[in-house]
Write an enzyme that holds these catalytic residues in place. Sequence first.
Site, PDB file in Angstrom:
ATOM      1  N   HIS A 129       0.931  -1.228  -0.094  1.00 41.65           N
ATOM      2  CA  HIS A 129       0.109   0.159  -0.060  1.00 41.65           C
ATOM      3  C   HIS A 129       0.733   1.167   0.014  1.00 41.65           C
ATOM      4  O   HIS A 129       2.008   1.245   0.530  1.00 41.65           O
ATOM      5  CB  HIS A 129      -0.885   0.085   1.310  1.00 41.65           C
ATOM      6  CG  HIS A 129      -1.822   0.831   1.402  1.00 41.65           C
ATOM      7  ND1 HIS A 129      -1.822   2.132   1.822  1.00 41.65           N
ATOM      8  CD2 HIS A 129      -3.214   0.778   1.312  1.00 41.65           C
ATOM      9  CE1 HIS A 129      -2.953   3.021   1.972  1.00 41.65           C
ATOM     10  NE2 HIS A 129      -3.799   2.068   1.584  1.00 41.65           N
ATOM     11  N   ASP A 206       2.979  -4.474   7.976  1.00 39.92           N
ATOM     12  CA  ASP A 206       1.786  -3.815   7.919  1.00 39.92           C
ATOM     13  C   ASP A 206       0.541  -4.758   7.952  1.00 39.92           C
ATOM     14  O   ASP A 206       0.290  -5.723   6.987  1.00 39.92           O
ATOM     15  CB  ASP A 206       1.608  -3.136   6.448  1.00 39.92           C
ATOM     16  CG  ASP A 206       0.451  -2.439   6.016  1.00 39.92           C
ATOM     17  OD1 ASP A 206      -0.744  -2.694   6.741  1.00 39.92           O
ATOM     18  OD2 ASP A 206       0.453  -1.919   5.073  1.00 39.92           O
ATOM     19  N   GLN A 209      -4.895  -5.272   6.759  1.00 43.03           N
ATOM     20  CA  GLN A 209      -5.723  -6.137   6.387  1.00 43.03           C
ATOM     21  C   GLN A 209      -5.643  -7.683   6.888  1.00 43.03           C
ATOM     22  O   GLN A 209      -6.427  -8.395   6.498  1.00 43.03           O
ATOM     23  CB  GLN A 209      -5.475  -6.432   4.729  1.00 43.03           C
ATOM     24  CG  GLN A 209      -5.541  -4.803   3.931  1.00 43.03           C
ATOM     25  CD  GLN A 209      -7.069  -4.678   4.024  1.00 43.03           C
ATOM     26  OE1 GLN A 209      -8.050  -5.143   4.449  1.00 43.03           O
ATOM     27  NE2 GLN A 209      -7.414  -3.289   3.912  1.00 43.03           N
ATOM     28  N   LYS A 232     -10.270  -0.885  10.398  1.00 44.72           N
ATOM     29  CA  LYS A 232     -10.321  -1.962   9.548  1.00 44.72           C
ATOM     30  C   LYS A 232     -10.374  -3.157  10.457  1.00 44.72           C
ATOM     31  O   LYS A 232     -10.400  -4.643  10.057  1.00 44.72           O
ATOM     32  CB  LYS A 232      -9.092  -2.091   8.615  1.00 44.72           C
ATOM     33  CG  LYS A 232      -9.118  -1.008   7.519  1.00 44.72           C
ATOM     34  CD  LYS A 232      -7.839  -1.213   6.780  1.00 44.72           C
ATOM     35  CE  LYS A 232      -7.493   0.209   6.049  1.00 44.72           C
ATOM     36  NZ  LYS A 232      -8.075   0.122   4.738  1.00 44.72           N
ATOM     37  N   CYS A 370      -4.825   2.354  -3.713  1.00 40.69           N
ATOM     38  CA  CYS A 370      -3.697   2.809  -3.183  1.00 40.69           C
ATOM     39  C   CYS A 370      -2.501   1.965  -3.057  1.00 40.69           C
ATOM     40  O   CYS A 370      -1.411   1.621  -2.139  1.00 40.69           O
ATOM     41  CB  CYS A 370      -3.566   3.211  -1.827  1.00 40.69           C
ATOM     42  SG  CYS A 370      -4.813   4.548  -1.505  1.00 40.69           S
TER      43      CYS A 370
HETATM   44  N1  PMP Z   1      -1.735  -0.601   4.503  1.00 38.94           N
HETATM   45  C1  PMP Z   1      -2.963  -1.663   4.183  1.00 38.94           C
HETATM   46  C2  PMP Z   1      -2.412  -2.834   3.720  1.00 38.94           C
HETATM   47  C3  PMP Z   1      -3.954  -1.007   3.933  1.00 38.94           C
HETATM   48  O1  PMP Z   1      -4.980  -1.947   3.252  1.00 38.94           O
HETATM   49  C4  PMP Z   1      -4.403   0.314   4.379  1.00 38.94           C
HETATM   50  C5  PMP Z   1      -5.522   0.883   4.180  1.00 38.94           C
HETATM   51  N2  PMP Z   1      -6.223   0.841   3.084  1.00 38.94           N
HETATM   52  C6  PMP Z   1      -3.268   1.114   4.766  1.00 38.94           C
HETATM   53  C7  PMP Z   1      -2.119   0.446   5.064  1.00 38.94           C
HETATM   54  C8  PMP Z   1      -3.620   2.383   5.372  1.00 38.94           C
HETATM   55  O2  PMP Z   1      -4.523   2.467   6.442  1.00 38.94           O
HETATM   56  P1  PMP Z   1      -4.987   3.780   7.086  1.00 38.94           P
HETATM   57  O3  PMP Z   1      -5.645   4.508   5.900  1.00 38.94           O
HETATM   58  O4  PMP Z   1      -6.156   3.262   8.027  1.00 38.94           O
HETATM   59  O5  PMP Z   1      -3.928   4.493   7.806  1.00 38.94           O
END
Ligand code: PMP
Length: 412
Positions: A129, A206, A209, A232, A370
């Site tokens: 991401h 990270d 998910q 999430k 993203c």
């Molecule tokens: N890493 C991953 C794998 C994600 O799915 C996301 C959210 N789409 C993020 C980072 C960023 O998370 P946040 O927007 O809640 O900071």
Amino acid sequence: MNTRVIGQFDVEAVRAAFPILRQEVNGHPLVYFDNAASMQKPEAVIEAVAGYYRRDHSNVHRGAHALANRATEALEGARERVAAFLGGVAREEVLWTRGTTESINLVANSWGRANLRPGDEIVLTAMEHHANIVPWQMVAEATGARILVLPVTEAGTLDLDALPALLGERTRLVAVAQVSNALGTVNPVADIIRLAHAAGALVLVDGAQAVNHFAVDVRALDADFYAFSGHKLFGPTGIGVLYGRRALLDAMPPWQGGGEMIERVSFAGTTYAEVPWRFEAGTPHIAGAIGLGAAIEWLQEQDREAAAAHERALLERLDAGLETIAGVRRIGTDPARAGIASFVVESGHPTDVGLLLDQQGVAVRAGHHCAMPLMERFGVPGTVRASLALYNTAAEVERFLQALDKAMGFLR
Ligand code: PMP
């Protein structure tokens, strides 16, 4: 809608805890398949947040009165719940942040700026991401470090054969998603951590998910840093967690300065608080942390293995259904994915598909998720992503497939 119980998992009982799911969108019962972007909240979380504001709200720490003490106890109690949830880490190893993004930025700015030297290497993967790419690019630019990228195979898995050659004596950190937000691929982070540690590098996982799909034990993984977001994980937005190994956190300089993170301030110089507070400048998102604590409590009351089996059954049906719709091409085909099906259609842009599904009450996400480098890897501008949670049903999967079939009729 059909009720369906797979194994011991009573999905209708779980659904009943989520008031937002009981609504129509564009004249159809809502099918919420945008869970990877953000999960819905059970009543227990909504109540915990509202109840806190109704009864207990005050600013935390140094309070000389009852409400301040209650708010502080609730905030620190939520921290302990997160520490247990991550497999029994120490509460001092759990830092409150705004979310995964801020957690990674904290490590990049604090650990990264203090430790990276020109020519040092950071290994990322091609499925990260942007939150696990851009902070490293920024700190690499500031320090002269270099970024190396582990490639992704045609199936959407990491090309682990390429990893040993990327790990060398200049490798300082490997940053990797446990589950890809764009494809749902579950990465073998324990193996990656073992290899990285053998090369003398730290690993940031990270977990944005991952934590909602299966139990995570950061000690068993041997992760050095682990990041996730409350929203999430059935909790509020604006709250997240960074786990850091105590010895690392102790050696890291503060990132943001201000109230709460100091021991003593004078114009001659300032000394800093112990971890975790050293990294928590300013008034924290108290209600968010309490809501996240309630979300974890709610999740731990569920049969997580049965929930995972339920999600797996839904995803298998989703994958099989997508295979039968002409003009649909799946991106990310590893059968062991977690909760996410990504695809493109030959005859239209992902956004067109998203809009046609929305007209039928089906919420999915369409775009680059993203993860632009990953989209580039597959030569697509974006995908349509259907992402599941434990409250989704087999009937919803059928509704989604019918709606997609109808949408394809418009696009062909
Ligand atoms: N890493 C991953 C794998 C994600 O799915 C996301 C959210 N789409 C993020 C980072 C960023 O998370 P946040 O927007 O809640 O900071």
